[in-house]
Structures are given as structure tokens and as C-alpha cells.
Enzyme design. Structure first.
Site, PDB file in Angstrom:
ATOM      1  N   ALA A 164       1.381   8.878  -1.444  1.00 31.41           N
ATOM      2  CA  ALA A 164       1.335  10.149  -2.156  1.00 31.41           C
ATOM      3  C   ALA A 164       2.556  10.983  -1.782  1.00 31.41           C
ATOM      4  CB  ALA A 164       0.054  10.889  -1.819  1.00 31.41           C
TER       5      ALA A 164
ATOM      6  N   GLU B  62      -2.421   7.042   6.626  1.00 27.55           N
ATOM      7  CA  GLU B  62      -2.735   8.476   6.571  1.00 27.55           C
ATOM      8  C   GLU B  62      -3.068   9.090   7.925  1.00 27.55           C
ATOM      9  OE1 GLU B  62      -3.944   6.867   2.463  1.00 27.55           O
ATOM     10  OE2 GLU B  62      -3.927   6.162   4.538  1.00 27.55           O
TER      11      GLU B  62
ATOM     12  N   GLY C  46      -1.642   6.101  -0.707  1.00 28.69           N
ATOM     13  CA  GLY C  46      -2.049   6.234  -2.099  1.00 28.69           C
ATOM     14  C   GLY C  46      -1.614   5.063  -2.951  1.00 28.69           C
TER      15      GLY C  46
ATOM     16  N   GLU D 134      -4.212   2.471  -2.405  1.00 30.56           N
ATOM     17  CA  GLU D 134      -5.424   2.915  -3.086  1.00 30.56           C
ATOM     18  C   GLU D 134      -5.306   2.757  -4.596  1.00 30.56           C
ATOM     19  OE1 GLU D 134      -7.201   6.399  -0.266  1.00 30.56           O
ATOM     20  OE2 GLU D 134      -5.181   6.730  -1.069  1.00 30.56           O
TER      21      GLU D 134
END
Length: 293
Positions: free
Chosen positions: A100, A166, A143, A146
Site C-alpha cells: 500500500a 506490516e 497489500g 493481499e
């Protein structure tokens, strides 16, 4: 999440690779951009397959809000296009998506993230009815990992790297990393990846654990994914979409309930023209001509 957590030891060998043989010409990129008005992705069709390419090369395809809005829009358009039967999502050879966009989220507060349901729109990709194949080259971290797991099938290039770093930022995965990963690789490995933030998976390891279906040379990855997507798109779409829904449902309901759903959908397909065509073609020893009716 997180492109600024990539270690130098990983970055050097990947960045030293040759560029993918699958490149877009400047004219092709301009045509795609003009046709779609997207800033962060490219879209095109290959027969009955829709192709979405993440296109923030300087940021290693970091998943900013605007990029995800565009991905959702492109997925919705392909999902509603009767001429498209399957979708491929990919990035560059260096990075599928390296996480992200940390700069975009670093100043958020709890109240902001809760009231706005931050990352909630990332879940929309799971609402797409048509099968999505993630073609993952390079980094798929945070991300990016994911996002790949939100797809239905994952193919990986030989140098792909999967991870959930993360925890190194004082947070945890927020878009499925603690939920989908354990179902793919098991509790122990998922715990190691999520809690240590450094137990990344190579493409081969990801395939061995079941996260990835197939590992192919990087320059052949997208073509291989499109080949499989084309095969899926040639089938009866009612059957394909019901099959996808039921496999996903198996993660959410008890076995007895899943079996009832499966049997009901199986029976329902006997009301379609494609069932008559498929079984008739088998009996007559010819290829079926599905009409999606």
C-alpha cells in the site's frame, strides 16, 4: 503493504534482471490511456479475456487510493461485459504491487480510518463474479500480497516474492492478510510471516505451500495466465461463475451447508441450454458450443 520495507538484498538481484519481453509500445500505452482515462492502470482485451495492468512503475505499483478506485472500475466494466469470460490482473516484471502507499496513509487517525471504512473498497474485487487470475512478477508484499490473494488463481513468475511486512510499521495486514494467508499456507507459516514481517515466500515456496498454482518464466507469465483465462472463458459462464462462488463459499460455511449449496447449484444448471449442449456434445463426440444460456 510496503514498498519502503524491501531489503537491499532482495532489490538488487531483481532490479538487475532484464526487462520483460512483454512490453507496451508508447503508442499502445497512449491508446489505452486515451480509451480508459485511467492514470494508474492499463486495460485491454485479449479475445474473451480482460487484462488489467497496474501502472505506477516509479512507486513499484504501490496501491494508492486512486489506483484501487481504477482497478475496481475496470473490474466492474469487465464483469458486466458479456464478451468477457475471465480477467487477468498483473503488474510489471519488477513488482506486481510492493504494498500500500504508506505516504498516503501515514497521517491517518483511528477516527478517520473507522468513519471512512479505510480499505473497505479493497473488498470490492471479491464481488466480481468472473474468475480473476493474478499474474504476479516481482514483489507482492503487504497489500500486494493481499490483492493477489483476493483473486481466484495465482500464477507467479520465477522471481516473485510474497510477504506481509506490516508488523514492521506497527500495524497488521488490513485487507485479508491474516485471514486468507492462513487458509493458503497454514497457521504456522502465516503466523511467521505476519508476526515477524520478514518471512517472505519465493515463488517456488508459494507453489509448494499452495498459495500459487503455477510458476513460469517471468517473460511468459502474462501469456500463460491469459491462456488459462481464455480456456475458462470458453466454458459455460453460468457453470464457471457458480463454480467460483461455491469454492469461495467453502471457506465461509460448514461442510454440510456447502454440500447443500453445491447440490442445489448442480441441479439448477440442468435448467440451462449449456447443460443440454455440453452433455449432448459429449454423447455425440464433438466439441460443445456454449452460448451462456
Amino acid at each position: 503493504m510496503f514498498r519502503n520495507l524491501i531489503s537491499t538484498s532482495i532489490t538488487k538481484p531483481l532490479s538487475a534482471q532484464k526487462s520483460s519481453a512483454r512490453t507496451f509500445t508508447s503508442a499502445a500505452v497512449l491508446r489505452q490511456a486515451a480509451a480508459s482515462n485511467y492514470q494508474h492502470i492499463l486495460t485491454e482485451t485479449r479475445g474473451k479475456v480482460g487484462l488489467v495492468t497496474l501502472n505506477r512503475p516509479k512507486a513499484l505499483n504501490a496501491l494508492c487510493n486512486d489506483l484501487f478506485v481504477e482497478v475496481n472500475e475496470a473490474m466492474k466494466n469487465f464483469d458486466e461485459d458479456a464478451n468477457i469470460g475471465a480477467i487477468v490482473l498483473t503488474g510489471s516484471e519488477k513488482a506486481f504491487a510492493a504494498g500500500a502507499d504508506i505516504k498516503e496513509m501515514k497521517d491517518n487517525t483511528f477516527v478517520d480510518t473507522y468513519k471512512k471504512d479505510f480499505l473497505g473498497h479493497w473488498a470490492k474485487i471479491s464481488e466480481v463474479k468472473k474468475p480473476i487470475i493474478a499474474a504476479v512478477n516481482g514483489y507482492a508484499l503487504g497489500g500486494g500480497c493481499e490483492l493477489a490473494m483476493s483473486c481466484d488463481i495465482i500464477y507467479a513468475g520465477e522471481k516473485a516474492v510474497f510477504g506481509q511486512p506490516e508488523i514492521n510499521l506497527g500495524i497488521i495486514p488490513g485487507a485479508g492478510g491474516t485471514q486468507r494467508l492462513v487458509k493458503a499456507v497454514g497457521k504456522s507459516r502465516a503466523m511467521e510471516m505476519v508476526l515477524s514481517g520478514g518471512a517472505n515466500l519465493t515463488a517456488t515456496e508459494a507453489q509448494t505451500l499452495g498459495l500459487v498454482s503455477k510458476v513460469v518464466p517471468a517473460d511468459q507469465l502474462v501469456d500463460e495466465a491469459i491462456k488459462t483465462a481464455g480456456k475458462i472463458a470458453s466454458k459455460s459462464q453460468a457453470s464457471v461463475q457458480m463454480g467460483k462462488e461455491l469454492v469461495n463459499k467453502s471457506y465461509e460455511v460448514p461442510l454440510s451447508a456447502g454440500l447443500r449449496w453445491e447440490r442445489a447449484y448442480f441441479q439448477a444448471l440442468f435448467g440451462t441450454a449449456d447443460q443440454k449442449e455440453g452433455m449432448g456434445a459429449f454423447a455425440e463426440k464433438r466439441n460443445p458450443n456454449f452460448t451462456n444460456n
